[in-house]
Design a protein around this motif. Structure first.
Motif, PDB file in Angstrom:
ATOM      1  N   GLN A   1       0.815  -1.221   0.000  1.00  0.00           N
ATOM      2  CA  GLN A   1       0.000   0.000   0.000  1.00  0.00           C
ATOM      3  C   GLN A   1       0.848   1.271   0.000  1.00  0.00           C
ATOM      4  O   GLN A   1       0.418   2.298  -0.501  1.00  0.00           O
ATOM      5  CB  GLN A   1      -0.878   0.023   1.258  1.00  0.00           C
ATOM      6  N   THR A   2       2.021   1.185   0.603  1.00  0.00           N
ATOM      7  CA  THR A   2       2.879   2.368   0.749  1.00  0.00           C
ATOM      8  C   THR A   2       4.332   1.941   0.565  1.00  0.00           C
ATOM      9  O   THR A   2       4.624   0.746   0.465  1.00  0.00           O
ATOM     10  CB  THR A   2       2.754   2.988   2.158  1.00  0.00           C
ATOM     11  N   ILE A   3       5.225   2.894   0.590  1.00  0.00           N
ATOM     12  CA  ILE A   3       6.640   2.563   0.465  1.00  0.00           C
ATOM     13  C   ILE A   3       7.131   1.754   1.677  1.00  0.00           C
ATOM     14  O   ILE A   3       7.905   0.805   1.537  1.00  0.00           O
ATOM     15  CB  ILE A   3       7.492   3.849   0.253  1.00  0.00           C
ATOM     16  N   VAL A   4       6.651   2.115   2.853  1.00  0.00           N
ATOM     17  CA  VAL A   4       7.048   1.350   4.046  1.00  0.00           C
ATOM     18  C   VAL A   4       6.539  -0.081   3.934  1.00  0.00           C
ATOM     19  O   VAL A   4       7.283  -1.053   4.164  1.00  0.00           O
ATOM     20  CB  VAL A   4       6.480   2.015   5.326  1.00  0.00           C
ATOM     21  N   ASP A   5       5.287  -0.209   3.571  1.00  0.00           N
ATOM     22  CA  ASP A   5       4.682  -1.525   3.399  1.00  0.00           C
ATOM     23  C   ASP A   5       5.465  -2.314   2.342  1.00  0.00           C
ATOM     24  O   ASP A   5       5.730  -3.510   2.502  1.00  0.00           O
ATOM     25  CB  ASP A   5       3.222  -1.324   2.947  1.00  0.00           C
ATOM     26  N   HIS A   6       5.859  -1.624   1.294  1.00  0.00           N
ATOM     27  CA  HIS A   6       6.566  -2.268   0.190  1.00  0.00           C
ATOM     28  C   HIS A   6       7.908  -2.838   0.649  1.00  0.00           C
ATOM     29  O   HIS A   6       8.219  -4.009   0.402  1.00  0.00           O
ATOM     30  CB  HIS A   6       6.789  -1.248  -0.928  1.00  0.00           C
ATOM     31  N   LEU A   7       8.693  -2.004   1.326  1.00  0.00           N
ATOM     32  CA  LEU A   7      10.013  -2.467   1.775  1.00  0.00           C
ATOM     33  C   LEU A   7       9.872  -3.625   2.760  1.00  0.00           C
ATOM     34  O   LEU A   7      10.639  -4.590   2.718  1.00  0.00           O
ATOM     35  CB  LEU A   7      10.784  -1.309   2.411  1.00  0.00           C
ATOM     36  N   ALA A   8       8.877  -3.525   3.645  1.00  0.00           N
ATOM     37  CA  ALA A   8       8.683  -4.606   4.630  1.00  0.00           C
ATOM     38  C   ALA A   8       8.261  -5.894   3.936  1.00  0.00           C
ATOM     39  O   ALA A   8       8.695  -6.991   4.331  1.00  0.00           O
ATOM     40  CB  ALA A   8       7.630  -4.176   5.648  1.00  0.00           C
ATOM     41  N   LEU A   9       7.426  -5.795   2.898  1.00  0.00           N
ATOM     42  CA  LEU A   9       6.969  -6.999   2.197  1.00  0.00           C
ATOM     43  C   LEU A   9       8.072  -7.608   1.321  1.00  0.00           C
ATOM     44  O   LEU A   9       8.197  -8.830   1.242  1.00  0.00           O
ATOM     45  CB  LEU A   9       5.748  -6.667   1.333  1.00  0.00           C
ATOM     46  N   VAL A  10       8.862  -6.755   0.683  1.00  0.00           N
ATOM     47  CA  VAL A  10       9.957  -7.267  -0.153  1.00  0.00           C
ATOM     48  C   VAL A  10      10.894  -8.130   0.690  1.00  0.00           C
ATOM     49  O   VAL A  10      11.347  -9.183   0.260  1.00  0.00           O
ATOM     50  CB  VAL A  10      10.738  -6.100  -0.801  1.00  0.00           C
ATOM     51  N   PHE A  11      11.151  -7.667   1.915  1.00  0.00           N
ATOM     52  CA  PHE A  11      12.097  -8.380   2.776  1.00  0.00           C
ATOM     53  C   PHE A  11      11.387  -9.156   3.882  1.00  0.00           C
ATOM     54  O   PHE A  11      11.915  -9.338   4.971  1.00  0.00           O
ATOM     55  CB  PHE A  11      13.110  -7.386   3.358  1.00  0.00           C
ATOM     56  N   ARG A  12      10.162  -9.611   3.571  1.00  0.00           N
ATOM     57  CA  ARG A  12       9.368 -10.323   4.582  1.00  0.00           C
ATOM     58  C   ARG A  12      10.013 -11.639   4.991  1.00  0.00           C
ATOM     59  O   ARG A  12       9.781 -12.139   6.086  1.00  0.00           O
ATOM     60  CB  ARG A  12       7.953 -10.564   4.058  1.00  0.00           C
ATOM     61  N   GLU A  13      10.822 -12.251   4.108  1.00  0.00           N
ATOM     62  CA  GLU A  13      11.489 -13.507   4.448  1.00  0.00           C
ATOM     63  C   GLU A  13      12.708 -13.273   5.331  1.00  0.00           C
ATOM     64  O   GLU A  13      13.209 -14.201   5.964  1.00  0.00           O
ATOM     65  CB  GLU A  13      11.927 -14.237   3.174  1.00  0.00           C
ATOM     66  N   SER A  14      13.189 -12.057   5.326  1.00  0.00           N
ATOM     67  CA  SER A  14      14.345 -11.723   6.161  1.00  0.00           C
ATOM     68  C   SER A  14      13.882 -11.485   7.596  1.00  0.00           C
ATOM     69  O   SER A  14      12.764 -11.036   7.822  1.00  0.00           O
ATOM     70  CB  SER A  14      15.019 -10.451   5.617  1.00  0.00           C
ATOM     71  N   ARG A  15      14.773 -11.754   8.551  1.00  0.00           N
ATOM     72  CA  ARG A  15      14.373 -11.497   9.944  1.00  0.00           C
ATOM     73  C   ARG A  15      14.285 -10.007  10.213  1.00  0.00           C
ATOM     74  O   ARG A  15      13.824  -9.589  11.279  1.00  0.00           O
ATOM     75  CB  ARG A  15      15.329 -12.180  10.917  1.00  0.00           C
ATOM     76  N   PHE A  16      14.698  -9.194   9.236  1.00  0.00           N
ATOM     77  CA  PHE A  16      14.617  -7.744   9.417  1.00  0.00           C
ATOM     78  C   PHE A  16      13.319  -7.155   8.851  1.00  0.00           C
ATOM     79  O   PHE A  16      13.089  -5.966   8.976  1.00  0.00           O
ATOM     80  CB  PHE A  16      15.819  -7.065   8.749  1.00  0.00           C
ATOM     81  N   GLY A  17      12.492  -7.999   8.222  1.00  0.00           N
ATOM     82  CA  GLY A  17      11.263  -7.489   7.605  1.00  0.00           C
ATOM     83  C   GLY A  17      10.383  -6.741   8.602  1.00  0.00           C
ATOM     84  O   GLY A  17       9.934  -5.622   8.343  1.00  0.00           O
ATOM     85  N   ALA A  18      10.139  -7.360   9.752  1.00  0.00           N
ATOM     86  CA  ALA A  18       9.283  -6.728  10.766  1.00  0.00           C
ATOM     87  C   ALA A  18       9.946  -5.478  11.334  1.00  0.00           C
ATOM     88  O   ALA A  18       9.279  -4.461  11.587  1.00  0.00           O
ATOM     89  CB  ALA A  18       8.988  -7.724  11.879  1.00  0.00           C
ATOM     90  N   TRP A  19      11.271  -5.544  11.505  1.00  0.00           N
ATOM     91  CA  TRP A  19      11.991  -4.378  12.042  1.00  0.00           C
ATOM     92  C   TRP A  19      11.940  -3.206  11.076  1.00  0.00           C
ATOM     93  O   TRP A  19      11.850  -2.047  11.480  1.00  0.00           O
ATOM     94  CB  TRP A  19      13.442  -4.755  12.364  1.00  0.00           C
TER      95      TRP A  19
END
Lengths: 48, 481
Positions: free
Chosen positions: B107-125
């Motif tokens: 939905q947004t750039i923040v959402d986008h970056l978090a989803l792109v790296f959702r498999e990484s342990r840093f996705g939620a961070w």
């Protein structure tokens, strides 16, 4: 020119030219297909 | 304050509220993707004009006029840099970003970056820290817009600043809360057209009032010989720092979430090239003309108490009441455009944080309702900060603009173009961008915002190189065409 210093005129000319550059690139894109970015740009390959 | 002046402006505000109510009554706004991204079906002209209007904000006719008044055409360093960055965004970042956004349903750039790296342990961070950055920078940015609305209504309509701030803030909150992104895009579009009208007519009237172009140049030189040059009378290190500051400021254009959201909502990546032409033309106009208005203001109002309000004063003095009312509506509208888009994007990020990290089982109706509540809260925060006035409009915008660019724009651009970008690197960049923007402002204000970019870039590259060997930390790879 127009009473402005040369440096200012040059920068203003660049500012006016940049939308023209965008238009030129758009014409190239349109002539190559469906309008997608094809030149001076980047597009990830489609997964479809 | 004349009746004609107030009537024109009043009709405009009612029209804005009407747009909000119209989209509220449409059932589509009960779905999140429609409320936040207008169903990803926005066309070329609305997307291009609203993308500029959403970023144009209070700075075009306030901050940028103030720069023209005080330092003259040296602000063109910013203008030319930003135009190059906008072209880069449309052609290098937006096509892949739009396509990925639909695939990920971001939905947004923040959402986008978090989803792109959702498999990484840093996705939620990434989501937590980036949302914090959004609240910090967007809260500041919204307050700058509300200050500008207050000054516009104060100067134009003679409404007391304190009341004007409340009226402006509430108006934008109401139509944004009701209509969501659709209302935002269409009010932005209408306001963008009015900004173009104001940007063409106001400098012409001001230069005519001075006695024509020749008289304008002569009077400007007499007022301050450095106003028409690119150096603002500075030399050596001071000049280098000044130019560096303009370039660092312009780089912020990489990461304005309310502008990037337009790319996510556009109907197809195929119309981005055409939209870039419209956006570039509009940007060239609005980044140049206000500087001339500011210089004309220096000639006409040599002892103006507040240089950032000169355009408003000029408009009231030089135009018939009905036309001044229309232009005031356009300028106030441009400011509201930015505010509504900022409230939408902040709302989207906070609701996504709630849904993904706090209460995953929340139904869509509740999320949309929560989004509306957050819009109202952000308006309240913005109004509160506008009463406090922590700096000039320019100061606040510069802080927010650079902060957003470094925390979000830098990681997005690298993610799209560099396949060694990792989740850890993006998280580090978001954190470094947030800390360095605040730190540079408060610990070394003379160099702000120059230090923000090298610090954020260095941290990002170091962490990416240190972690890119692990396949689970890298986002979805994108290869060159």
């Amino acid at each position: 020119m127009f009473g402005l210093p040369l440096g200012t005129v040059v920068v203003l000319a660049v500012i006016i030219a940049l939308p023209g550059l965008a238009y030129g690139l758009y014409r190239v894109d349109r002539s190559r297909g469906d309008g997608s970015v094809t030149v001076l740009g980047y597009r990830a390959p489609s997964n479809e | 304050m004349s009746v004609g002046f107030s009537l024109t402006f009043g009709v405009y505000v009612v029209a804005l509220l009407g747009i909000g109510i119209y989209f509220f009554l449409r059932t589509e706004t009960t779905h999140l993707v429609d409320y936040m991204l207008a169903g990803r079906d926005v066309g070329t002209w609305p997307i291009a004009i609203s993308e500029v209007a959403s970023v144009a904000s209070g700075w075009t006719f306030f901050a940028w006029v103030g720069v023209g008044y005080t330092t003259g055409l040296s602000g063109l360093w910013f203008s030319v840099s930003m135009l190059v960055i906008v072209l880069f965004l449309y052609r290098f970042v937006a096509p892949s970003f739009r396509r990925e956004s639909e695939a990920l349903d971001s939905q947004t750039i923040v959402d986008h970056l978090a989803l792109v790296f959702r498999e990484s342990r840093f996705g939620a961070w990434i989501r937590w820290v980036a949302t914090l950055a959004i609240v910090v920078f967007m809260g500041s940015y919204i307050s700058a817009q509300i200050i500008a609305v207050g000054e516009a209504l104060d100067t134009g309509l003679g409404i007391d600043y304190a009341i004007a701030v409340g009226v402006g803030g509430v108006a934008v909150a109401v139509y944004t809360t009701l209509g969501g992104f659709n209302a935002s895009v269409w009010t932005d579009f209408v306001q963008g057209l009015l900004v173009i009208l104001a940007a063409i007519t106001l400098p012409l009237a001001a230069i005519a009032e001075i006695g024509g172009w020749g008289a304008f140049i002569a009077e400007a030189r007499a007022a301050d010989p450095t106003l028409l040059g690119m150096t603002a009378g500075e030399h050596g290190v001071a000049l280098a720092l000044s130019i560096g500051s303009w370039l660092a400021f312009a780089l912020g254009a990489l990461g304005q979430p309310h502008g990037l959201m337009r790319f996510q909502a556009i109907r197809s990546e195929r119309i981005l090239s055409k939209a870039s032409v419209i956006a570039m033309g509009f940007q060239a106009l609005r980044l140049t003309v206000p500087l001339l208005i500011g210089i004309a203001g220096r000639v006409l109002y040599a002892s103006a108490g507040d240089p950032e309000s000169v355009a408003m004063t000029m408009m009231v003095d030089l135009f018939p009441n009905w036309f001044a009312g229309l232009l005031l509506a356009g300028i106030t509208g441009a400011i509201l455009s930015t505010s509504d888009s900022m409230m939408i994007v902040t709302s989207a990020d906070l609701t996504q944080l709630y849904r993904t990290q706090i209460a995953p089982d929340t139904d869509e109706d509740t999320i949309v309702g929560l989004g509306r509540v957050i819009v109202a809260i952000m308006a309240g925060v913005g109004i509160g900060l506008a009463y406090w006035r922590p700096g000039t409009i320019f100061d606040i915008i510069e802080f927010a603009f650079v902060g957003l660019g470094a925390t979000l724009g830098l990681p997005l651009a690298f993610h799209v173009l560099w396949d060694r970008t990792t989740g850890a690197g993006v998280f580090a960049a978001v954190l470094a961008g947030l800390i360095s923007a605040v730190g540079n402002l408060y610990l070394s204000p003379d160099t702000f915002p120059i230090l923000v970019w090298p610090i954020t870039l260095a941290v990002f590259l170091l962490v990416c190189y240190a972690t890119s060997s692990s396949p689970t930390t890298t986002g979805r790879p994108l290869s060159a065409e």
